[in-house]
Enzyme design. Structure first.
Site, PDB file in Angstrom:
ATOM      1  CB  SER A  52      24.069  22.686  13.319  1.00  0.00           C
ATOM      2  OG  SER A  52      22.809  23.232  13.015  1.00  0.00           O
TER       3      SER A  52
HETATM    4  N1  SAH Z   1      19.513  21.804   9.566  1.00  0.00           N
HETATM    5  C1  SAH Z   1      20.383  22.634   8.747  1.00  0.00           C
HETATM    6  C2  SAH Z   1      20.833  23.886   9.463  1.00  0.00           C
HETATM    7  C3  SAH Z   1      19.827  24.888   9.276  1.00  0.00           C
HETATM    8  S1  SAH Z   1      20.135  26.562   9.702  1.00  0.00           S
HETATM    9  C4  SAH Z   1      21.562  21.868   8.232  1.00  0.00           C
HETATM   10  O1  SAH Z   1      21.749  20.711   8.630  1.00  0.00           O
HETATM   11  O2  SAH Z   1      22.285  22.416   7.409  1.00  0.00           O
HETATM   12  C5  SAH Z   1      18.445  27.015   9.873  1.00  0.00           C
HETATM   13  C6  SAH Z   1      17.652  27.082   8.592  1.00  0.00           C
HETATM   14  O3  SAH Z   1      16.311  27.365   8.972  1.00  0.00           O
HETATM   15  C7  SAH Z   1      18.072  28.179   7.643  1.00  0.00           C
HETATM   16  O4  SAH Z   1      18.384  27.639   6.405  1.00  0.00           O
HETATM   17  C8  SAH Z   1      16.837  29.089   7.579  1.00  0.00           C
HETATM   18  O5  SAH Z   1      16.616  29.656   6.308  1.00  0.00           O
HETATM   19  C9  SAH Z   1      15.721  28.130   7.942  1.00  0.00           C
HETATM   20  N2  SAH Z   1      14.489  28.738   8.450  1.00  0.00           N
HETATM   21  C10 SAH Z   1      14.362  29.819   9.268  1.00  0.00           C
HETATM   22  N3  SAH Z   1      13.058  30.058   9.530  1.00  0.00           N
HETATM   23  C11 SAH Z   1      12.348  29.093   8.874  1.00  0.00           C
HETATM   24  C12 SAH Z   1      10.952  28.801   8.754  1.00  0.00           C
HETATM   25  N4  SAH Z   1      10.010  29.541   9.341  1.00  0.00           N
HETATM   26  N5  SAH Z   1      10.592  27.726   7.994  1.00  0.00           N
HETATM   27  C13 SAH Z   1      11.513  26.965   7.369  1.00  0.00           C
HETATM   28  N6  SAH Z   1      12.847  27.202   7.450  1.00  0.00           N
HETATM   29  C14 SAH Z   1      13.263  28.254   8.187  1.00  0.00           C
END
Ligand code: SAH
Length: 200
Positions: A52
Site C-alpha cells: 500500500s
Molecule cells: N499489508 C500489505 C499489503 C497487502 S496487499 C503490505 O504492507 O505489503 C493485500 C494482500 O492480501 C495480498 O498479498 C493478497 O494476497 C492478500 N490476501 C487477499 N485475500 C486474502 C485472504 N483471504 N487471506 C489472506 N490474505 C489475503
C-alpha cells in the site's frame, strides 16, 4: 516521504510519524522497484499484489488506535510492511497471507530485520485466526465485499477493526465492538485495494 506525504495530509500521532520514519520500506519491496520505495504510490510486490501507499499505511495505523498491550490480527501480509509498522506499537502482530510465496518472503524479511513480535501464517484470513482469538484490533489490507463474520466474532469487546470494504467502490470502514458487544460501522476514506479472496 514522512513530511510531504504523511504529515502534510494530516497524520498527527507522533508514534505513527516516528514509526513511519524508522521502518525501512525499501527492504519490503522487490529489488527492481526499491528506488521507488519512498514515493507516493502503491508498488507491485509480485503475484499481482501490491504494498500500500505510505499515506494509507500511516492512516490505517493511526485509525487503528493501538496500544503496547494489544494483540493485533492483520489479514493480507503482502510484503510484511504494514505488520512491521505495527510491530513496535503493539504487543504482538499475527498476520495471514493467502499467497504462499508472499507469506514466506514476508516472514524472512521480518525475521532478517528482527521484528520478533510478528507471526506470519500462510492461509485464508477470511476465516481469521481462531487459535489466537480474540484480538484487541484487526486490520485488513485486502478488500472483502462484506466484513467477514469470523473477523467480527474474533474481535474483543471494546475492540476495533479497520479494513477496506467493497468491490467496484471501496471505502475504509472502521468497525467498533462495544463492551456489551454492539457493532457500529463508519466509512472513513475511499480507497483501492486488491480483493480479499473468499474461498467457500
Ligand atoms: N499489508 C500489505 C499489503 C497487502 S496487499 C503490505 O504492507 O505489503 C493485500 C494482500 O492480501 C495480498 O498479498 C493478497 O494476497 C492478500 N490476501 C487477499 N485475500 C486474502 C485472504 N483471504 N487471506 C489472506 N490474505 C489475503
Amino acid at each position: 516521504m514522512v513530511r510531504e506525504q504523511i504529515i502534510r495530509r494530516g497524520i498527527s500521532n507522533n508514534q505513527v510519524i516516528d514509526v513511519m520514519q524508522n521502518t525501512p520500506r525499501h527492504r519490503f519491496v522487490p529489488d527492481g522497484v526499491a528506488d521507488y520505495a519512498y514515493q507516493d504510490n502503491a508498488l507491485p510486490i509480485g503475484k499481482g499484489q501490491t504494498i500500500s501507499q505510505p499515506y494509507i499505511v500511516a492512516f490505517m495505523t493511526e485509525t487503528l488506535d493501538v496500544d503496547s498491550t494489544y494483540k493485533v490480527l492483520e489479514i493480507g501480509t503482502g510484503s510484511g510492511y504494514q505488520a512491521a509498522v505495527l510491530s513496535p506499537l503493539v504487543k504482538h502482530v499475527y498476520t495471514i497471507e493467502i499467497v504462499k510465496m508472499l507469506a514466506e518472503r514476508a516472514d524472512s524479511t521480518l525475521k532478517a530485520l528482527s521484528y520478533n513480535n510478528v507471526t506470519v501464517r500462510w492461509g485464508d484470513g477470511y476465516k481469521g485466526w481462531p487459535e489466537e482469538a480474540p484480538f484487541d484490533r484487526i486490520i485488513g489490507t485486502a478488500a472483502p465485499a462484506e466484513i467477514p463474520k469470523a473477523l467480527i466474532d474474533q474481535l474483543k469487546p471494546g475492540g476495533k477493526m479497520v479494513l477496506p470494504v467493497g468491490t467496484n467502490w471501496q471505502e475504509i470502514v472502521v468497525l467498533t465492538k462495544s463492551k456489551s458487544g454492539k457493532i457500529q460501522k463508519k466509512n472513513v476514506l475511499p480507497v483501492r485495494f486488491v480483493p480479499m479472496v473468499h474461498q467457500k
